[in-house]
Motif scaffolding. Sequence first.
Motif, PDB file in Angstrom:
ATOM      1  N   ALA A   9       0.805  -1.281  -0.069  1.00  0.00           N
ATOM      2  CA  ALA A   9       0.038  -0.048   0.012  1.00  0.00           C
ATOM      3  C   ALA A   9       0.838   1.199   0.154  1.00  0.00           C
ATOM      4  O   ALA A   9       1.745   1.402   0.653  1.00  0.00           O
ATOM      5  CB  ALA A   9      -0.847  -0.117   1.107  1.00  0.00           C
ATOM      6  N   THR A  10       0.626   2.188  -0.941  1.00  0.00           N
ATOM      7  CA  THR A  10       1.228   3.472  -0.999  1.00  0.00           C
ATOM      8  C   THR A  10       0.248   4.541  -0.744  1.00  0.00           C
ATOM      9  O   THR A  10      -0.974   4.322  -0.804  1.00  0.00           O
ATOM     10  CB  THR A  10       1.766   3.575  -2.156  1.00  0.00           C
ATOM     11  OG1 THR A  10       0.682   4.048  -3.310  1.00  0.00           O
ATOM     12  CG2 THR A  10       2.752   2.579  -2.591  1.00  0.00           C
ATOM     13  N   ARG A  11       0.825   5.785  -0.351  1.00  0.00           N
ATOM     14  CA  ARG A  11      -0.215   6.819  -0.208  1.00  0.00           C
ATOM     15  C   ARG A  11      -1.141   7.235  -1.425  1.00  0.00           C
ATOM     16  O   ARG A  11      -2.287   7.355  -1.254  1.00  0.00           O
ATOM     17  CB  ARG A  11       0.443   8.140   0.406  1.00  0.00           C
ATOM     18  CG  ARG A  11      -0.385   9.097   0.587  1.00  0.00           C
ATOM     19  CD  ARG A  11       0.311  10.513   1.183  1.00  0.00           C
ATOM     20  NE  ARG A  11      -0.518  11.291   1.560  1.00  0.00           N
ATOM     21  CZ  ARG A  11      -1.481  11.759   2.493  1.00  0.00           C
ATOM     22  NH1 ARG A  11      -1.133  10.913   3.623  1.00  0.00           N
ATOM     23  NH2 ARG A  11      -2.138  12.902   2.592  1.00  0.00           N
ATOM     24  N   GLU A  12      -0.299   7.152  -2.545  1.00  0.00           N
ATOM     25  CA  GLU A  12      -1.017   7.463  -3.810  1.00  0.00           C
ATOM     26  C   GLU A  12      -2.059   6.458  -4.116  1.00  0.00           C
ATOM     27  O   GLU A  12      -3.268   6.667  -4.543  1.00  0.00           O
ATOM     28  CB  GLU A  12       0.125   7.406  -4.799  1.00  0.00           C
ATOM     29  CG  GLU A  12      -0.568   7.685  -6.369  1.00  0.00           C
ATOM     30  CD  GLU A  12       0.343   7.655  -7.433  1.00  0.00           C
ATOM     31  OE1 GLU A  12       0.213   8.258  -8.373  1.00  0.00           O
ATOM     32  OE2 GLU A  12       1.576   7.019  -7.018  1.00  0.00           O
ATOM     33  N   MET A  13      -1.942   5.189  -3.839  1.00  0.00           N
ATOM     34  CA  MET A  13      -2.679   4.035  -3.959  1.00  0.00           C
ATOM     35  C   MET A  13      -4.175   4.473  -3.188  1.00  0.00           C
ATOM     36  O   MET A  13      -4.980   3.955  -3.727  1.00  0.00           O
ATOM     37  CB  MET A  13      -2.163   2.901  -3.676  1.00  0.00           C
ATOM     38  CG  MET A  13      -3.089   1.659  -3.488  1.00  0.00           C
ATOM     39  SD  MET A  13      -2.272   0.144  -3.083  1.00  0.00           S
ATOM     40  CE  MET A  13      -3.160  -1.146  -3.378  1.00  0.00           C
ATOM     41  N   PHE A 162       0.602   7.540   5.730  1.00  0.00           N
ATOM     42  CA  PHE A 162      -0.917   7.715   5.581  1.00  0.00           C
ATOM     43  C   PHE A 162      -1.659   8.711   6.479  1.00  0.00           C
ATOM     44  O   PHE A 162      -2.754   8.752   6.418  1.00  0.00           O
ATOM     45  CB  PHE A 162      -1.359   6.229   5.731  1.00  0.00           C
ATOM     46  CG  PHE A 162      -0.636   5.062   5.099  1.00  0.00           C
ATOM     47  CD1 PHE A 162      -0.933   4.884   3.823  1.00  0.00           C
ATOM     48  CD2 PHE A 162       0.227   4.256   5.502  1.00  0.00           C
ATOM     49  CE1 PHE A 162      -0.364   4.014   3.117  1.00  0.00           C
ATOM     50  CE2 PHE A 162       0.802   3.327   4.802  1.00  0.00           C
ATOM     51  CZ  PHE A 162       0.456   3.189   3.664  1.00  0.00           C
ATOM     52  N   LYS A 163      -0.983   9.368   7.131  1.00  0.00           N
ATOM     53  CA  LYS A 163      -1.554  10.455   8.071  1.00  0.00           C
ATOM     54  C   LYS A 163      -2.526  11.526   7.193  1.00  0.00           C
ATOM     55  O   LYS A 163      -1.928  11.847   6.071  1.00  0.00           O
ATOM     56  CB  LYS A 163      -0.236  11.395   8.610  1.00  0.00           C
ATOM     57  CG  LYS A 163      -0.751  12.298   9.573  1.00  0.00           C
ATOM     58  CD  LYS A 163       0.285  13.086  10.244  1.00  0.00           C
ATOM     59  CE  LYS A 163      -0.324  14.105  11.299  1.00  0.00           C
ATOM     60  NZ  LYS A 163       0.575  14.949  11.712  1.00  0.00           N
ATOM     61  N   ASP A 164      -3.641  11.672   7.495  1.00  0.00           N
ATOM     62  CA  ASP A 164      -4.508  12.458   6.711  1.00  0.00           C
ATOM     63  C   ASP A 164      -4.766  12.174   5.355  1.00  0.00           C
ATOM     64  O   ASP A 164      -5.246  13.063   4.570  1.00  0.00           O
ATOM     65  CB  ASP A 164      -4.092  13.976   6.685  1.00  0.00           C
ATOM     66  CG  ASP A 164      -3.759  14.491   7.942  1.00  0.00           C
ATOM     67  OD1 ASP A 164      -4.542  14.200   8.934  1.00  0.00           O
ATOM     68  OD2 ASP A 164      -2.735  15.262   7.990  1.00  0.00           O
TER      69      ASP A 164
END
Length: 195
Positions: A9-13, A162-164
């Motif tokens: 899992a990435t932030r963009e995903m 993953f914050k916010d």
Amino acid sequence: VNVIMNTEATREMIENLDPDAVLVAVGSDAFMPPIEGIDGANVINARDVFGHEEKLGKKIAIVGGGNVGCEMAIYFDSLGKESVVVEMGQYLSATSQLTARMQIMEYLEKGNITTYVNTRCVKITDKGIYVVDEKNEERFIEADTVVISAGSKIDKAKREIFKDVAFDVINIGDCYKVGDLQNAIHTAWDAATTL
């Protein structure tokens, strides 16, 4: 439930999924204390033992006598290994529930396991470990393999990715507070019931 396997899992995903809530369960990292020789070929982290038992020698020194270190010693005893558990604190398996701790202590006493408390490892060599006890007396413990079981630490950088990323972002398990399976289940339950 849409389950996506073999994918980091990435932030963009997560942003592209546009969720209302995200439960972050990225776990923790093994803590490796600053001990001379900890990067030796005969040293293995407790997290890496299962599935790699062929790397273990006959005599094993376990640095860390918490729940994991003590349970490792019991497991090694079942494999016919000789184990020595070295714990810095006053008690072995100090954070276990009472009944679990009583059982762990019983197995440690019955097995081919030597334990030291109030003792810290100060150096690791290819022949074993040097430890210092509460009286500041040093001794050498012979070992073919040294297993590091010194606990875990939160990887704040991994967690904060993953914050916010959503309206509700809730950290659960070891990335919230390093603990055990009970901690992971409780934090996940608490998070789910608040959504």
